[in-house]
Design a protein around this motif. Structure first.
Motif, PDB file in Angstrom:
ATOM      1  N   ASP A 347       0.807  -1.216   0.000  1.00  0.00           N
ATOM      2  CA  ASP A 347       0.000   0.000   0.000  1.00  0.00           C
ATOM      3  C   ASP A 347       0.845   1.274   0.000  1.00  0.00           C
ATOM      4  O   ASP A 347       0.497   2.254  -0.665  1.00  0.00           O
ATOM      5  N   TRP A 348       1.975   1.261   0.744  1.00  0.00           N
ATOM      6  CA  TRP A 348       2.710   2.500   0.956  1.00  0.00           C
ATOM      7  C   TRP A 348       3.349   3.050  -0.322  1.00  0.00           C
ATOM      8  O   TRP A 348       3.657   4.236  -0.412  1.00  0.00           O
ATOM      9  N   VAL A 349       3.554   2.179  -1.332  1.00  0.00           N
ATOM     10  CA  VAL A 349       4.210   2.624  -2.563  1.00  0.00           C
ATOM     11  C   VAL A 349       3.379   2.268  -3.787  1.00  0.00           C
ATOM     12  O   VAL A 349       3.871   2.323  -4.910  1.00  0.00           O
ATOM     13  N   ARG A 350       2.087   1.941  -3.585  1.00  0.00           N
ATOM     14  CA  ARG A 350       1.283   1.431  -4.694  1.00  0.00           C
ATOM     15  C   ARG A 350       1.164   2.450  -5.832  1.00  0.00           C
ATOM     16  O   ARG A 350       1.353   2.101  -7.003  1.00  0.00           O
ATOM     17  N   ALA A 351       0.835   3.697  -5.544  1.00  0.00           N
ATOM     18  CA  ALA A 351       0.659   4.680  -6.620  1.00  0.00           C
ATOM     19  C   ALA A 351       1.957   4.906  -7.373  1.00  0.00           C
ATOM     20  O   ALA A 351       1.962   5.041  -8.600  1.00  0.00           O
TER      21      ALA A 351
END
Length: 533
Positions: A347-351
């Motif tokens: 989640d922390w680096v998904r974008a």
């Protein structure tokens, strides 16, 4: 037991029961229809403004090139800023850009280069919003519905691809291309309305947000050291560069070789969308019978055959059938790569990770469009289509060893098993660099396994923030090893504590199993001292 498994599988339509997701889905569907209408209108208008195939292909290039320019900044902003406000700004930008193009076209002052400028502005807005839209989906639905939600998003995109071009072709033939541009402009208002009324929860992370440039750097670092994402990107490059020939040269084929109008162009594009939608409905059943890697290879091969049909045939019914197949193959490859990319990112680096994937996607489309446009101008569109078909076959062979599977066994859920560092005096967040050492006493019979597992740990440390890593062996005691890694600041190391996952924990347990019975790891933290000379 079978009954419990069945009840855990959500319906493909279940996310639509969520009012917020349904509102976003319908609004983006309307906006995507408008975007496809603009794509048809811009490409068709360029054929009347310029007879140069390069200019027609340039419309596709300036639509996709902004992804290469802005995807990483957009991904960083989507990860560190309030996504609702950020998306609202991008939608207002695109509304104003589309409205400006509509006005200029209605006044009859749109030139070939003015069309390129406005299309580029719309591409910039799309580039800035795409990573945020991809990353926001997990916020709209429960985790168990995420796969169904991603599938619905893909289905909506292809429904719009089927509807938009057909509507555009009809409207252009009746009212002119300005009507298409106006409808695209007002399609953004639906998305703006949904974003205005969305009450997004605030971020609960106790650590301060990453800084913009640092966030871009950490996104690139993650993409480089990820064990899954690089293979997905390689497969994407091999497909998108050659597959772009269809999108770049189809309007030239219709106008110059078939001597037909915008309605035929719209019908052929609609066939692509219909084929994609039909394939999306049966894709889950296909995936149960064909491995993801083999599905991508097969779909790529069939897509190449459709390009060969475009190069050699003029019959509209045969071309329409080929477009149906091309659409089915397109969604098979795209969905396989997108699901793999989504599942290979925490989640922390998904974008940011998805922005790298989008760079490969759109960058391949942009570069490919220029290549095939140049070849079409120099050697004809038939040779260009055949060259692209051959490139797809070579791409299958060249990327055979790169797998898009393996993400099924990876769990990126934060394990939160690292204890907070023991500190005598807590360092400042910006104090650094920070050096962490971990001492191991390794069982000599398990040394080979230890080296294999610690090599995997090296990539994980660098993936999650370390800029330096090495393993040292004690010259006096050969079974004593020290793992050493460094991060830029104390805050960055605290973020590492949040980033360690369940799968990372499992690997660390394998490393611990290689140690001498009764021994424990010794962990020390060192921060760069601040002193006066």
């Amino acid at each position: 037991m079978q009954e419990n498994k069945t009840t855990e599988q959500p319906s493909a339509w279940q996310p639509l029961r969520n009012k917020l997701f349904m509102a976003v889905w319908l609004a983006t569907l309307a906006s995507n229809i408008g975007t496809w209408m603009h794509s048809v209108g811009a490409s068709w208008m360029m054929t009347s403004l310029s007879a140069n195939p390069m200019m027609v292909a340039l419309v596709q290039t300036v639509s996709t090139a902004p992804i290469v320019l802005f995807a990483l900044p957009a991904g960083a902003l989507a990860d560190i800023a309030d996504r609702r406000r950020y998306l609202l700004g991008t939608q207002i930008w695109m509304f104003l850009s589309a409205l400006g193009l509509s006005y200029c076209t209605l006044q009859g002052i749109t030139t070939d280069w003015l069309l390129i400028v406005f299309t580029f502005l719309l591409g910039c807005g799309s580039a800035m919003s795409m990573p945020a839209w991809s990353a926001v989906t997990p916020e709209l639905v429960p985790k168990k519905q995420l796969h169904a939600a991603i599938t619905l998003n893909g289905l909506g995109m292809n429904v719009s691809r089927a509807i938009g071009p057909a509507i555009a072709g009809y409207l252009i033939s009746l009212y002119g291309v300005a009507s298409v541009f106006f409808l695209n402009a007002f399609s953004f208002l639906a998305v703006i309305a949904v974003l205005v009324f969305w009450k997004r929860p605030s971020n609960k992370n106790t650590l301060p947000a990453e800084r913009f440039l640092a966030a871009i750097k950490s996104g690139l670092r993650y993409a480089r050291y990820s064990s899954l994402l690089p293979s997905i990107l390689m497969r994407g490059v091999a497909f998108f560069v050659c597959a772009s020939a269809l999108w770049a040269l189809l309007p030239i084929l219709v106008s110059d070789r078939l001597h037909s109008g915008a309605s035929i162009y719209g019908i052929l594009l609609a066939c692509i969308g219909v084929g994609a939608v039909a394939c999306a409905l049966v894709l889950p059943a296909i995936r149960q019978r064909i491995r993801s890697d083999n599905l991508v290879r097969l779909a790529t091969l069939i897509y190449g055959c459709t390009l060969a049909v475009l190069a050699t045939q003029n019959n509209i019914y045969l071309l329409s059938s080929a477009m149906l197949l091309a659409g089915a193959c397109w969604i098979a490859v795209m969905s396989s790569l997108q699901v793999a990319a989504q599942a290979s990112l925490p989640d922390w680096v998904r974008a940011r990770g998805l922005s790298v994937f989008m760079m490969v996607f759109m960058g391949g489309m942009a570069v490919g469009s220029l290549i095939w446009g140049y070849l079409a101008k120099r050697y004809g569109i038939e040779s260009s289509f055949l060259a692209a078909a051959g490139g797809l076959v070579l791409g299958i062979l060249g990327t055979w060893r790169y797998s898009t599977s393996g993400y099924e066994s990876v769990d990126f859920t934060p394990s939160q098993h690292w204890p907070l560092p023991i500190v005598d005096k807590a360092p400042e967040h910006d104090q650094g660099p920070v050096m962490v050492t971990i001492e191991y006493i390794v069982d000599s019979e398990k040394l080979t396994e230890f080296h294999r597992f610690i090599g995997q740990m090296q990539k994980i440390r660098k993936r999650d923030g370390a800029y330096y890593w090495d393993l040292y062996q004690n010259t006096a005691q050969a079974d004593h090893y020290i793992e050493c890694f460094m991060v830029e600041s104390w805050l960055e190391h605290l973020r590492q504590h949040d980033r360690v996952s369940v799968s990372d924990k499992a690997l660390q347990e394998k490393i611990s199993a290689c140690l001498i019975n009764g021994s424990t790891k010794t962990i020390n933290h060192y921060v760069a001292a601040r002193f006066h000379k």
